[in-house]
Every structure is written in C-alpha cells, then in structure tokens.
Design a protein around this motif. Sequence first.
Motif, PDB file in Angstrom:
ATOM      1  N   CYS B   6       0.826  -1.208   0.000  1.00 59.40           N
ATOM      2  CA  CYS B   6       0.000   0.000   0.000  1.00 59.40           C
ATOM      3  C   CYS B   6       0.859   1.258   0.000  1.00 59.40           C
ATOM      4  CB  CYS B   6      -0.919   0.029   1.214  1.00 59.40           C
ATOM      5  SG  CYS B   6      -2.411  -0.930   0.947  1.00 59.40           S
ATOM      6  N   HIS B  31      -2.240  -0.534  -8.441  1.00 60.41           N
ATOM      7  CA  HIS B  31      -2.450  -0.989  -7.072  1.00 60.41           C
ATOM      8  C   HIS B  31      -3.910  -0.777  -6.633  1.00 60.41           C
ATOM      9  CE1 HIS B  31      -1.802  -1.717  -2.820  1.00 60.41           C
ATOM     10  NE2 HIS B  31      -2.442  -0.580  -2.588  1.00 60.41           N
ATOM     11  N   CYS B  35      -6.677  -3.070  -4.648  1.00 60.99           N
ATOM     12  CA  CYS B  35      -6.666  -2.855  -3.189  1.00 60.99           C
ATOM     13  C   CYS B  35      -7.867  -2.026  -2.759  1.00 60.99           C
ATOM     14  CB  CYS B  35      -5.383  -2.154  -2.766  1.00 60.99           C
ATOM     15  SG  CYS B  35      -5.386  -1.755  -1.006  1.00 60.99           S
ATOM     16  N   CYS B  38      -7.066   1.138  -0.255  1.00 57.16           N
ATOM     17  CA  CYS B  38      -6.623   2.376  -0.886  1.00 57.16           C
ATOM     18  C   CYS B  38      -7.735   3.007  -1.720  1.00 57.16           C
ATOM     19  CB  CYS B  38      -5.395   2.132  -1.756  1.00 57.16           C
ATOM     20  SG  CYS B  38      -3.906   1.838  -0.783  1.00 57.16           S
TER      21      CYS B  38
HETATM   22 ZN   LIG Z   1      -3.533  -0.409  -0.789  1.00 52.67          ZN
END
Ligand SMILES: [Zn+2]
Lengths: 189, 236
Positions: B6, B31, B35, B38
Amino acid sequence: MKNKTDLDLMQLVMIKHRPALEELYDRYVKLVYSFAMKSTNDEQQARTIVQSVFTRLWTTRAGYDPSKGEYINWLITVTRNITIDYIRKQRRDQTAVTMDPEIWEVMPDRTENTPEHIVSQKLIREQVKRSYQYLSKSQVELIQYLYWEGYSLREIAQMRNEPVGTVKSRLHQTLKILRNHLVHEKEET
Amino acid sequence: MENPNCHGTDQLIEYMFGEINEEDRIRIEQHIESCQTCRKELEEMRDAWYAIPYEMEEIEAPADLKSEVMDSIFKAEQPVMKKKWSMNTGWIAAAVLMLLLVGVSWNNNHLRNQLGAMETNPSLPTQVLQIFALNAADSGRDAARGSAWLMQQGDAKKLVFSVQGLSQAEGQEAYQVWLIHNGTRRSAGVFLVDEQGNGVLTYDMKEQQAPFEAIGITLEPDAVGEKPRGKKVLGT
Ligand SMILES: [Zn+2]
C-alpha cells in the motif's frame, strides 16, 4: 423551459436552442457567480468568468454525460476549471498542474434530479458548513489556496515555507474532518 | 494500510492532484485496482473534495450581467452563421439558409416575421414531442448518424435535425430530408454539412400537414428536387 430537467436543457443547448441556454443561466448564474467571487473576490473578474462558463456551455461539443454524475457537479467542475485557468493566467503562472478533469471521470453514478436529490443537496450544504467549524485557521486557508485559488501543493508549500509533506498531511487531515462529518450526518438520516 | 504494497496517504494525495510522475501514477493506478483499502481512502478524500463548494455563500449576480453574457455569446455567433452552415448555426440562420437554398427570398417580410416570432418567444415553453434516431443507410458508412426532434412551442411545431459524419456535398449537391407517410415522401428541406461533417436543419410543421412515420435523408444532385433522386444516406 421551466419544467425541463437540466439534462433536457443541455440537449437543447447542443442543438443551439437559445431559450434553453437562458434557462440554464437563470438556474445557475448564482452558483457560478458566487464561485467566481469566492475565487477572485473581484466583481469584474467574476463577470468575465461567468461569461466564459456560459460560452463554454454553448460551444461545448462533448457536453454533459449524465452517466458520470449529477449536472450540478459537472457544472461546478467546468466552473472551477475555467476559474482556475483564468486566475492562473492572471498570476502568469501556467506551469501548475490542472487536476479536475481526471477526477470527474471517476466520480461514481449519482441519482438524477429527483426531489430527494434536491433535499440531499441542501443537506450536504448544511453538513459542510457545520464541519467547517471544526477546521483550524490553517486548514481553512489551505482550502482557500488549493480549492478556490488553484495553487498546487508545491506552490503552497513554497509560499508557506514548509515541506510539501506537511502540506499534504494537513490536507489529509482537512479532508478527513470534512468527510467524517458527511458520513456522520448521513448515518443520522 | 495493512497490505505492505500500500501507498501512504501522501502518495494517494499526490495521485489525486496529479502532482506525480507518470511512472508512479501508473503504479498507483494498478495498485488501486486490486486494493480495496486504498480505493476506499481515495474515494473518501474525493467525496470531501467535492463537498467543498457547498460551503460557499451564494450571492446574487448583478442584474445586468445576463444581457452582457447573452449578447457576447450570440454576437460571436453571427459571423459563423453567415459564413458556413455548421453546428454553431442558430435556428434562424438555419431556416434562412434553407430558404436561400430553396430559392425563397429572405426579404419576404411575412416569413421573416414568422420566424422571428418563433425564435424570440421565450415565454412559451418548448416541448420535445418525439425523438427520432437516424442511422446510416449503408452499413459501410456507419460514422454517419443523426437525430431529429419534433418540438412544440405554443401552437408551432418544428422538426429539428442534427447530423454527424456525412461527407461534404460537392458542386450543386445538397442533402435533402424527406418525411415519409404511407410510402409517399415530401421534402422537409435541404442542408449542407461543415468540414467536420456536421449539419443542422429546422423545419416548420404546418397545421394541415399529414403526419409522417419515418424520415429519410438523401444526397441530391441539387437543392430544388420535389422527389428523391439521389442515394439515401440516413434513415429512421
Ligand atoms: Zn492499498
């Protein structure tokens, strides 16, 4: 014209129907003008910005895409882009980055112009105003520079003689406070 | 931020404001795709960012600003209208050009007054009665498309066309619109397109006119035909 939705009006504007543009003007000039005044604090400049915004509505080929969010948010984005471009030119600073168009792209779908939606707009207004009471002086100032006057994070750091990291974490805190009040109120209703 | 891959909020903020280099931007984008933490963080910051303008006190705009803005927009339009038929052309200009093309003089006072009255009667609401989608007649040319709006303002009805993706007419050629009823076609006017292939046309519907159920657009050898002679390019 009065009973048309914003989307209807934009479609009429796309085919160059003047009364539709005038109706949009009547509906939103207050918002656009207030925005420009908040950014420039100058009536003459605010007038110029209002003119640019409605000229853009009249000449835009891309238009407003309702699947990407509410009309009012699209209009605020257009207004902000034009305002920030304008005042950056005034500052003779065209090196700064622009930020809004890309963010607009990823905004989630919102509901249309329903009565519930109008109530929710009002609610957001109240919530945001209330949450401002919890912001410190330097947090309010940061928003003024960043949101309303279009300075970049780096420029703000320079002006305040602080590391960029400090400005970023202040921004994070500020957004968090605003966000928490939105969430809190949402859960209450 | 439990995930070791992260990014800190600092980086998310840089990403959000575009103050980031291309390489990092792509990395963060990838990412975020996978994720949730995030993504949620970013979404919350954006929600807050978009709420900021709601704090603004609204103030009345000066009363004289409207005429200033409208004058500047519609004055700027005029040279374009005279020069070329394009998407920038207003209704009156479209109608004038149509009249010119079909050989009716604009000095006809009656016609001019009628058009003028329709255009500048803002007190009457305009209603869209029906929308027609126009598609390419030849599937090989599917860039060509358009739409037609049947609109009513007071007692007046008009049909407004907007087309895209047509090639420019050559020489005397012109595009012509046909309203089709029980297999018979009547002309609803002619138009040209600009360099980008855009064109508009406004057609006033008369009270006594028969209804129509379909629309066709052809490319005609000239602008004065009573019956279709050219190739069909668009239709409902
Ligand atoms: Zn993340």
